[in-house]
Design a protein around this motif. Sequence first.
Motif, mmCIF file in Angstrom:
data_model
loop_
_atom_site.group_PDB
_atom_site.id
_atom_site.type_symbol
_atom_site.label_atom_id
_atom_site.label_comp_id
_atom_site.label_asym_id
_atom_site.label_seq_id
_atom_site.Cartn_x
_atom_site.Cartn_y
_atom_site.Cartn_z
ATOM 1 N N GLY A 138 53.105 11.868 52.456
ATOM 2 C CA GLY A 138 52.313 10.692 52.799
ATOM 3 C C GLY A 138 52.796 9.929 54.015
ATOM 4 N N PHE A 139 53.816 10.435 54.709
ATOM 5 C CA PHE A 139 54.295 9.760 55.909
ATOM 6 C C PHE A 139 53.353 10.028 57.076
ATOM 7 N N SER A 140 53.309 9.080 58.007
ATOM 8 C CA SER A 140 52.539 9.269 59.234
ATOM 9 C C SER A 140 53.416 9.992 60.259
ATOM 10 N N ARG A 141 52.811 10.414 61.343
ATOM 11 C CA ARG A 141 53.549 11.060 62.425
ATOM 12 C C ARG A 141 54.636 10.123 62.954
ATOM 13 N N ASP A 177 60.299 8.215 63.440
ATOM 14 C CA ASP A 177 61.249 7.119 63.231
ATOM 15 C C ASP A 177 62.409 7.582 62.346
ATOM 16 N N LEU A 178 62.102 8.305 61.273
ATOM 17 C CA LEU A 178 63.155 8.814 60.385
ATOM 18 C C LEU A 178 64.051 9.827 61.102
ATOM 19 N N LYS A 183 64.635 9.859 64.404
ATOM 20 C CA LYS A 183 65.405 9.077 65.380
ATOM 21 C C LYS A 183 66.597 8.384 64.720
ATOM 22 N N ARG A 184 66.400 7.883 63.502
ATOM 23 C CA ARG A 184 67.472 7.187 62.793
ATOM 24 C C ARG A 184 68.425 8.143 62.070
ATOM 25 N N GLY A 185 68.165 9.447 62.152
ATOM 26 C CA GLY A 185 69.057 10.432 61.564
ATOM 27 C C GLY A 185 68.915 10.608 60.066
ATOM 28 N N HIS A 186 67.806 10.153 59.486
ATOM 29 C CA HIS A 186 67.603 10.247 58.041
ATOM 30 C C HIS A 186 67.088 11.614 57.593
ATOM 31 N N ILE A 187 66.369 12.296 58.476
ATOM 32 C CA ILE A 187 65.834 13.621 58.127
ATOM 33 C C ILE A 187 66.136 14.590 59.260
ATOM 34 N N ALA A 188 66.174 15.878 58.915
ATOM 35 C CA ALA A 188 66.492 16.920 59.891
ATOM 36 C C ALA A 188 65.219 17.521 60.487
#
Length: 84
Positions: A36-39, A44-45, A47-52
């Motif tokens: 359900g996340f947008s592009r 953003d995730l 850029k912040r290093g939360h996802i690969a």
Amino acid sequence: MKEKNDTEGIAPSVVYETPPVWIRPPKDGRECRHFGFSRTGYYDLIKRGHIASKCVKDPGKLKGVRLINYQSVKNYIESLPYTE
């Protein structure tokens, strides 16, 4: 006279789809069918290093295909605190 089917009245089996290893961000203005996340939310995730993620592109090319690791998104969501 119609014969009774042996499976009549029994709920169909639940079919589980094997999760993908990599997913692509959705097109602008749409939401990802998996989480359900947008592009913009995905970028953003990332850029912040939360996802690969990885960018697959040919040598010498400026543009490529952005792929997001499905399990890293699941892990990120699981790391968030539960709220009411």
